[in-house]
Design a protein around this motif. Structure first.
Motif, mmCIF file in Angstrom:
data_model
loop_
_atom_site.group_PDB
_atom_site.id
_atom_site.type_symbol
_atom_site.label_atom_id
_atom_site.label_comp_id
_atom_site.label_asym_id
_atom_site.label_seq_id
_atom_site.Cartn_x
_atom_site.Cartn_y
_atom_site.Cartn_z
ATOM 1 N N PRO A 1 0.823 -1.212 0.000
ATOM 2 C CA PRO A 1 0.000 0.000 0.000
ATOM 3 C C PRO A 1 0.861 1.268 0.000
ATOM 4 O O PRO A 1 1.861 1.355 0.704
ATOM 5 N N GLY A 2 0.443 2.214 -0.834
ATOM 6 C CA GLY A 2 1.175 3.464 -1.011
ATOM 7 C C GLY A 2 2.034 3.475 -2.258
ATOM 8 O O GLY A 2 2.488 4.530 -2.686
ATOM 9 N N ASP A 3 2.251 2.302 -2.863
ATOM 10 C CA ASP A 3 2.982 2.231 -4.126
ATOM 11 C C ASP A 3 2.062 2.659 -5.263
ATOM 12 O O ASP A 3 0.867 2.904 -5.059
ATOM 13 N N ALA A 4 2.614 2.749 -6.458
ATOM 14 C CA ALA A 4 1.846 3.199 -7.621
ATOM 15 C C ALA A 4 1.846 2.135 -8.702
ATOM 16 O O ALA A 4 2.756 1.314 -8.791
ATOM 17 N N VAL A 5 0.812 2.191 -9.517
ATOM 18 C CA VAL A 5 0.788 1.441 -10.760
ATOM 19 C C VAL A 5 0.630 2.468 -11.881
ATOM 20 O O VAL A 5 -0.189 3.389 -11.772
ATOM 21 N N VAL A 6 1.462 2.339 -12.901
ATOM 22 C CA VAL A 6 1.349 3.167 -14.096
ATOM 23 C C VAL A 6 0.984 2.239 -15.234
ATOM 24 O O VAL A 6 1.586 1.176 -15.406
ATOM 25 N N LEU A 7 -0.009 2.638 -16.001
ATOM 26 C CA LEU A 7 -0.480 1.827 -17.118
ATOM 27 C C LEU A 7 -0.058 2.459 -18.431
ATOM 28 O O LEU A 7 -0.224 3.659 -18.622
ATOM 29 N N GLY B 1 3.379 6.866 -20.079
ATOM 30 C CA GLY B 1 2.272 6.341 -19.288
ATOM 31 C C GLY B 1 0.965 7.017 -19.642
ATOM 32 O O GLY B 1 0.939 8.185 -20.016
ATOM 33 N N ARG B 2 -0.109 6.247 -19.535
ATOM 34 C CA ARG B 2 -1.441 6.793 -19.829
ATOM 35 C C ARG B 2 -2.206 7.131 -18.561
ATOM 36 O O ARG B 2 -3.093 7.986 -18.588
ATOM 37 N N HIS B 3 -1.898 6.420 -17.461
ATOM 38 C CA HIS B 3 -2.631 6.638 -16.216
ATOM 39 C C HIS B 3 -1.830 6.056 -15.060
ATOM 40 O O HIS B 3 -1.080 5.102 -15.236
ATOM 41 N N MET B 4 -2.012 6.628 -13.873
ATOM 42 C CA MET B 4 -1.423 6.045 -12.667
ATOM 43 C C MET B 4 -2.449 6.064 -11.553
ATOM 44 O O MET B 4 -3.359 6.895 -11.547
ATOM 45 N N ALA B 5 -2.289 5.128 -10.628
ATOM 46 C CA ALA B 5 -3.188 5.031 -9.478
ATOM 47 C C ALA B 5 -2.390 4.585 -8.265
ATOM 48 O O ALA B 5 -1.305 4.020 -8.392
ATOM 49 N N VAL C 1 -6.394 -3.292 -10.502
ATOM 50 C CA VAL C 1 -5.502 -3.109 -11.648
ATOM 51 C C VAL C 1 -6.095 -3.784 -12.881
ATOM 52 O O VAL C 1 -6.064 -3.225 -13.979
ATOM 53 N N SER C 2 -6.671 -4.967 -12.723
ATOM 54 C CA SER C 2 -7.229 -5.691 -13.875
ATOM 55 C C SER C 2 -8.327 -4.907 -14.585
ATOM 56 O O SER C 2 -8.573 -5.128 -15.769
ATOM 57 N N GLN C 3 -8.974 -3.974 -13.910
ATOM 58 C CA GLN C 3 -10.021 -3.149 -14.523
ATOM 59 C C GLN C 3 -9.431 -2.023 -15.362
ATOM 60 O O GLN C 3 -10.174 -1.367 -16.095
ATOM 61 N N GLU D 1 -0.049 -2.149 -20.310
ATOM 62 C CA GLU D 1 0.585 -3.019 -19.317
ATOM 63 C C GLU D 1 0.912 -2.233 -18.053
ATOM 64 O O GLU D 1 1.369 -1.095 -18.127
ATOM 65 N N PRO D 2 0.712 -2.851 -16.886
ATOM 66 C CA PRO D 2 1.041 -2.157 -15.643
ATOM 67 C C PRO D 2 2.531 -2.182 -15.330
ATOM 68 O O PRO D 2 3.210 -3.176 -15.570
ATOM 69 N N THR D 3 3.009 -1.074 -14.818
ATOM 70 C CA THR D 3 4.350 -0.954 -14.250
ATOM 71 C C THR D 3 4.161 -0.547 -12.806
ATOM 72 O O THR D 3 3.440 0.409 -12.515
#
Length: 163
Positions: free
Chosen positions: A91-97, A102-106, A132-134, A140-142
């Motif tokens: 928790p607190g890390d990021a995913v960049v798609l 990158g197109r989006h991060m969360a 993330v799967s949504q 692709e996630p980074t």
């Protein structure tokens, strides 16, 4: 220096719970909530949401500029963050798609058995809770981790810190 991760994640949930006072914009005002701790309403995009959570929690700037600099985007996160494997996500890390920039991060709020749960500020009506799967239609996630420490840690109003 203290671990700010719990406060960062609590801040993301605080903003998600107040989604009706969060407005999506990629314009110049998207970083206007920096250094305005827990003042609503806010205007953000996905990368500003991530940075605001760190700022409001009292953590050092994940983008390594210092909060006096009001810039940065998803590509900045890809350059500043340490790339990690899914197995190391917390928790607190990021995913960049999507590929650079990158197109989006969360923000990841739970590892959840290999399909992390995130809080995403990707559109009007957000932040919202998604997996993330949504979001993989965006690419692709980074996974990224950042230094999540601060001198003084702040929690959202009304937050009950569990010891």
């Amino acid at each position: 220096m203290r671990n700010a991760r719990p406060a960062i994640v609590a801040t993301a949930f605080y903003l998600q719970q107040h989604h009706d006072r969060c407005y999506y914009s990629e314009g110049a005002q998207r970083m206007s909530a920096i250094n305005r701790r827990f003042v609503l309403p806010v205007v953000m995009d996905c990368s500003a949401f991530y940075r605001v959570c760190y700022n409001w929690a009292g953590a050092i700037d994940p983008y390594e500029f210092g909060y006096g600099v009001r810039e940065g985007y998803t590509g900045t996160a890809l350059n500043a963050g340490k790339h990690i494997d899914l197995a190391l996500v917390r928790p607190g890390d990021a995913v960049v798609l999507g590929a650079f920039p990158g197109r989006h991060m969360a923000m990841i709020v739970s590892h959840a058995e290999g399909n992390p749960v995130c809080i995403s500020m990707g559109k009007p009506g957000a932040p919202e809770i998604v997996r993330v799967s949504q979001m993989t239609y965006l690419g692709e996630p980074t996974y990224l981790t950042f230094n999540a420490v601060g001198r003084r840690i702040y929690y959202p109003p009304g937050h009950k810190k569990v010891r």
